[in-house]
Design a protein around this motif. Sequence first.
Motif, PDB file in Angstrom:
ATOM      1  N   ASP A   6      30.865  35.393  55.717  1.00  0.00           N
ATOM      2  CA  ASP A   6      30.984  36.492  54.758  1.00  0.00           C
ATOM      3  C   ASP A   6      29.895  36.501  53.697  1.00  0.00           C
ATOM      4  N   ASP A  35      36.283  32.055  46.491  1.00  0.00           N
ATOM      5  CA  ASP A  35      36.719  33.041  45.506  1.00  0.00           C
ATOM      6  C   ASP A  35      37.829  32.542  44.599  1.00  0.00           C
ATOM      7  N   LEU A  72      38.072  35.192  41.386  1.00  0.00           N
ATOM      8  CA  LEU A  72      37.301  36.427  41.280  1.00  0.00           C
ATOM      9  C   LEU A  72      38.250  37.623  41.271  1.00  0.00           C
ATOM     10  N   LYS A  73      37.921  38.614  40.492  1.00  0.00           N
ATOM     11  CA  LYS A  73      38.780  39.799  40.369  1.00  0.00           C
ATOM     12  C   LYS A  73      38.885  40.577  41.672  1.00  0.00           C
ATOM     13  N   THR A  74      37.960  40.340  42.599  1.00  0.00           N
ATOM     14  CA  THR A  74      37.988  41.039  43.890  1.00  0.00           C
ATOM     15  C   THR A  74      38.746  40.263  44.965  1.00  0.00           C
ATOM     16  N   SER A  75      39.260  39.069  44.638  1.00  0.00           N
ATOM     17  CA  SER A  75      39.984  38.260  45.627  1.00  0.00           C
ATOM     18  C   SER A  75      41.483  38.481  45.480  1.00  0.00           C
ATOM     19  N   ALA A  77      43.393  37.403  42.267  1.00  0.00           N
ATOM     20  CA  ALA A  77      43.418  38.140  40.997  1.00  0.00           C
ATOM     21  C   ALA A  77      44.858  38.412  40.564  1.00  0.00           C
ATOM     22  N   ASP A  78      45.796  38.363  41.489  1.00  0.00           N
ATOM     23  CA  ASP A  78      47.205  38.619  41.192  1.00  0.00           C
ATOM     24  C   ASP A  78      48.024  37.344  41.325  1.00  0.00           C
TER      25      ASP A  78
END
Length: 121
Positions: free
Chosen positions: A24, A67, A101-104, A107-108
């Motif tokens: 990736d 991430d 990371l906020k894109t992984s 993030a939650d």
Amino acid sequence: MHIQGELLGRRREFDNLARERLKDYPYPAYAHDNTRWGAYGLVAYRTPLAGIMPFVVVERMGFPYGDIPVAAAVYAGLNYRPDPALVVKVELMHGWFPGALKTSFGADALTLYSAQVAWVF
């Protein structure tokens, strides 16, 4: 009263000719030598009330790259033994990922409820 804990670690060193290629990435990226750490602690107490045992577990695991650098969780629940060979367990787990990371997906936070019945034979 039951108190239990564990600390674990893993050191990974690559031979340069067999270094793992990371997926990736738009460019060639390879895994680096790393150490991974984790720990958990458990505290439980079997009450005189029908042998019900409340418990709390805290755990944390670090990841060397990716991430999600850290995963942490807290569990709370009850074990009940209606018979020495039968255990009923209910549990609530809340997990989060500091520094993700906020894109992984990290993030939650996660909250899970579970119940199980185990029969020892």
